[in-house]
Scaffold this active site. Structure first.
Site, PDB file in Angstrom:
ATOM      1  N   HIS A 272       0.951  -1.185  -0.083  1.00  0.00           N
ATOM      2  CA  HIS A 272       0.015   0.035  -0.106  1.00  0.00           C
ATOM      3  C   HIS A 272       0.911   1.359  -0.168  1.00  0.00           C
ATOM      4  CE1 HIS A 272       1.138  -0.621   4.274  1.00  0.00           C
ATOM      5  NE2 HIS A 272       0.700   0.716   4.348  1.00  0.00           N
TER       6      HIS A 272
ATOM      7  N   ARG B  49       5.089   6.269  13.371  1.00  0.00           N
ATOM      8  CA  ARG B  49       5.117   7.075  12.209  1.00  0.00           C
ATOM      9  C   ARG B  49       4.511   8.496  12.188  1.00  0.00           C
ATOM     10  NH1 ARG B  49       1.323   4.403   7.850  1.00  0.00           N
ATOM     11  NH2 ARG B  49      -0.043   6.478   7.907  1.00  0.00           N
TER      12      ARG B  49
HETATM   13  C1  SIN Z   1       3.166   1.130   7.673  1.00  0.00           C
HETATM   14  O1  SIN Z   1       2.355   0.535   6.971  1.00  0.00           O
HETATM   15  O2  SIN Z   1       3.275   2.490   7.628  1.00  0.00           O
HETATM   16  C2  SIN Z   1       3.928   0.609   8.831  1.00  0.00           C
HETATM   17  C3  SIN Z   1       5.040  -0.104   8.251  1.00  0.00           C
HETATM   18  C4  SIN Z   1       5.798  -0.913   9.226  1.00  0.00           C
HETATM   19  O3  SIN Z   1       5.336  -0.794  10.464  1.00  0.00           O
HETATM   20  O4  SIN Z   1       6.985  -1.320   8.933  1.00  0.00           O
END
Ligand code: SIN
Length: 301
Positions: A127, A292
């Site tokens: 995604h 994030r």
């Molecule tokens: C995300 O899909 O933004 C998370 C990616 C991850 O946890 O490595």
């Protein structure tokens, strides 16, 4: 040829030749204030010589942005940064978004992915972040707080390389088409019908071109993904499903990917306009804690 062999799906043998031009373009790059060590031929560079806990001047931020557009995902190791440093770094590149559905960290713009035996990793489908928004993301900055000894890698794929590798026939088929992106098949699944309808008013389905032009590089990228793209506008359901399935097969080609093995205090900064990612969910029941911060981008064109 036997029937069994004839009915086998077409396979690709041999080099993906267009990758040579990408590698040559990356090889020719230079940055005055830091070094970038390539991690794969198409995308992914480890940045050495930048401390994300230190304030950044405009020239350094501009060079990091240039590296981001070219390498598409940048990795930084051993960054002992506070949440304020994390946010200050991301804010150099645009306005920060507040995610309406994901768990919040210490401040609204921080998303906390805290996985363990109970809360399992579900980000293991390709995604591009928040493509269901009318104005999706420029990029995301992910920082590792706790990582399993092995597993929990994240993979990115280069959506420019994917587009460039499509046959002329598929390029013609998708040229000018629009896809619908929607949160309902992911975040909407856990909601009551009423809540979903309410959220739908706030976040109506977004219409984005299947092929977008990167606003900085001017290069074309395929812009559909497995979890947020619901269908292609104007096609019967079966044709839309079939075309999307063919495109998603291209996203899975390993030659277009980079795989990052996290350590505590690693940071990844990726361009959501030209990549997709996949967080490998192979570490259950161990702990993996990431945060994030997502930067708002522009309307795909
Ligand atoms: C995300 O899909 O933004 C998370 C990616 C991850 O946890 O490595």
């Amino acid at each position: 040829m036997s029937a069994a062999i004839e009915s086998h799906r077409p396979l690709h043998y041999g080099p993906r030749r267009h990758i040579a031009a990408i590698r040559e373009r990356l090889d020719a790059l230079n940055f005055d204030r830091f070094e970038v060590v390539p991690q794969a031929p198409c995308l992914g560079g480890e940045v050495r010589g930048v401390d994300l806990s230190k304030p950044m001047d405009a020239a350094l931020a501009a060079d990091i942005e240039r590296a981001l557009v070219e390498y598409k995902v940048l990795f930084f190791r051993d960054q002992k940064i506070s949440q304020a440093d994390h946010a200050a770094f991301a804010a150099q590149f645009g306005e920060l978004e507040v995610h309406p559905f994901l768990p919040e960290g210490a401040s609204p713009e921080v998303i906390r992915f805290a996985k363990d035996e109970e809360v399992v990793g579900v980000e293991n489908n390709w995604h591009s972040d928040v493509s269901w928004r009318q104005v999706p993301s420029l990029g995301s900055v992910l920082r590792a707080h706790e990582v399993p000894g092995v597993g929990g890698d994240t993979l990115w794929t280069d959506m420019e390389a994917v587009y460039d590798g499509l046959s002329d026939e598929i390029k013609k088929e998708i040229d000018g088409r629009v896809a619908i992106h929607d949160f309902v098949h992911t975040f909407g699944l856990a909601m009551s019908e009423e809540d979903r309808a309410e959220k739908r008013k706030e976040f109506p389905p977004a219409h984005h071109p299947l092929v977008r032009t990167h606003p900085v590089s001017g290069r074309k990228c395929l812009y559909v993904n497995t979890i947020f793209t619901s269908h292609i506008d104007g096609l019967p359901d079966d044709e839309s499903r079939d075309l999307l399935a063919r495109l998603y097969q291209e996203v899975e080609i390993p030659e277009y990917q980079v795989r990052f093995r996290w350590e505590k205090d690693s940071v990844a900064f990726w361009d959501n306009r030209s990549t997709q990612h996949y967080a490998s969910s192979d570490y259950w029941p161990r702990e993996r804690v990431m945060e994030r911060i997502t930067i708002i981008g522009d309307t795909p064109r």
